[in-house]
Design a protein around this motif. Structure first.
Motif, mmCIF file in Angstrom:
data_model
loop_
_atom_site.group_PDB
_atom_site.id
_atom_site.type_symbol
_atom_site.label_atom_id
_atom_site.label_comp_id
_atom_site.label_asym_id
_atom_site.label_seq_id
_atom_site.Cartn_x
_atom_site.Cartn_y
_atom_site.Cartn_z
ATOM 1 N N VAL A 1 2.953 -6.292 2.762
ATOM 2 C CA VAL A 1 2.953 -5.021 2.039
ATOM 3 C C VAL A 1 3.058 -3.868 3.025
ATOM 4 C CG1 VAL A 1 1.580 -3.485 0.576
ATOM 5 C CG2 VAL A 1 1.694 -5.930 0.051
ATOM 6 N N ALA A 2 2.269 -3.908 4.096
ATOM 7 C CA ALA A 2 2.275 -2.833 5.096
ATOM 8 C C ALA A 2 3.636 -2.705 5.769
ATOM 9 C CB ALA A 2 1.189 -3.074 6.137
ATOM 10 N N SER A 3 4.346 -3.822 5.925
ATOM 11 C CA SER A 3 5.656 -3.765 6.593
ATOM 12 C C SER A 3 6.671 -2.961 5.782
ATOM 13 C CB SER A 3 6.196 -5.177 6.851
ATOM 14 O OG SER A 3 6.629 -5.777 5.643
ATOM 15 N N LEU A 4 6.439 -2.817 4.479
ATOM 16 C CA LEU A 4 7.338 -2.023 3.631
ATOM 17 C C LEU A 4 7.014 -0.531 3.692
ATOM 18 C CD1 LEU A 4 7.457 -4.378 0.536
ATOM 19 C CD2 LEU A 4 9.241 -4.049 2.248
ATOM 20 N N LYS A 5 5.875 -0.200 4.321
ATOM 21 C CA LYS A 5 5.434 1.190 4.473
ATOM 22 C C LYS A 5 5.490 1.971 3.154
ATOM 23 C CE LYS A 5 6.517 1.610 9.391
ATOM 24 N NZ LYS A 5 6.063 0.331 9.726
ATOM 25 N N PRO A 6 4.738 1.504 2.154
ATOM 26 C CA PRO A 6 4.756 2.201 0.861
ATOM 27 C C PRO A 6 4.155 3.601 0.979
ATOM 28 C CG PRO A 6 3.028 0.552 0.888
ATOM 29 C CD PRO A 6 3.815 0.376 2.159
ATOM 30 N N PRO A 7 4.535 4.500 0.063
ATOM 31 C CA PRO A 7 4.043 5.878 0.128
ATOM 32 C C PRO A 7 2.648 6.056 -0.476
ATOM 33 C CG PRO A 7 5.574 5.648 -1.681
ATOM 34 C CD PRO A 7 5.550 4.325 -0.969
ATOM 35 N N VAL A 8 1.960 4.968 -0.768
ATOM 36 C CA VAL A 8 0.593 5.038 -1.300
ATOM 37 C C VAL A 8 -0.334 4.272 -0.354
ATOM 38 C CG1 VAL A 8 1.339 5.259 -3.699
ATOM 39 C CG2 VAL A 8 0.892 3.005 -2.769
#
Length: 136
Positions: free
Chosen positions: A51-58
């Protein structure tokens, strides 16, 4: 490369694509519903890492029952790690993750969060569920 190595490599790529698809859908869902946070419930920390590798904006809240995994997650991009108590059912585990998140000031009543976990609980490498929950 020997033929059987190619087959094994293809299987590994297919398995990664399946799991990466879940994390991609999680990211998309969080954006679409304007989620206050993404909560990962993980044994090994691998779900949180993807999940962190996608660098979500939340914000990403990484919850684990294992202190060593919490320490690893605290070094990941954008992750606030938290230790959550072991629970026997997914409902109880998600309620615990939300309770600890609220206790630490990461989320509040009225927020909407996206939770990702693997079912059945307690089995490493089973990330297969996304749930949207309203914080009460």
């Amino acid at each position: 490369i020997r033929p059987h190595h190619k087959v094994e490599q293809t299987r590994m790529q297919a398995a990664w694509a399946k799991e990466a698809g879940i994390e991609f859908m999680l990211n998309t869902t969080a954006i679409e519903i304007n989620a206050a946070a993404i909560i990962t419930v993980t044994i090994s920390g691998s779900t949180c890492k993807k999940v962190a590798s996608l660098k979500p904006p939340v914000p990403i809240l990484g919850g684990s029952m294992h202190e060593d995994v919490c320490r690893k997650m605290s070094l990941m991009w954008g992750v606030q790690s938290m230790h959550i108590g072991k629970k026997e059912t997914e409902e109880a585990l998600f309620a615990e993750a939300i309770r600890v998140s609220k206790e630490n000031g990461y989320i509040k009543n009225g927020d909407r969060v996206v939770i990702v976990a693997g079912v059945p609980l307690g089995k490493v490498g089973t990330t297969n569920m996304i749930r949207v929950m309203d914080v009460e």
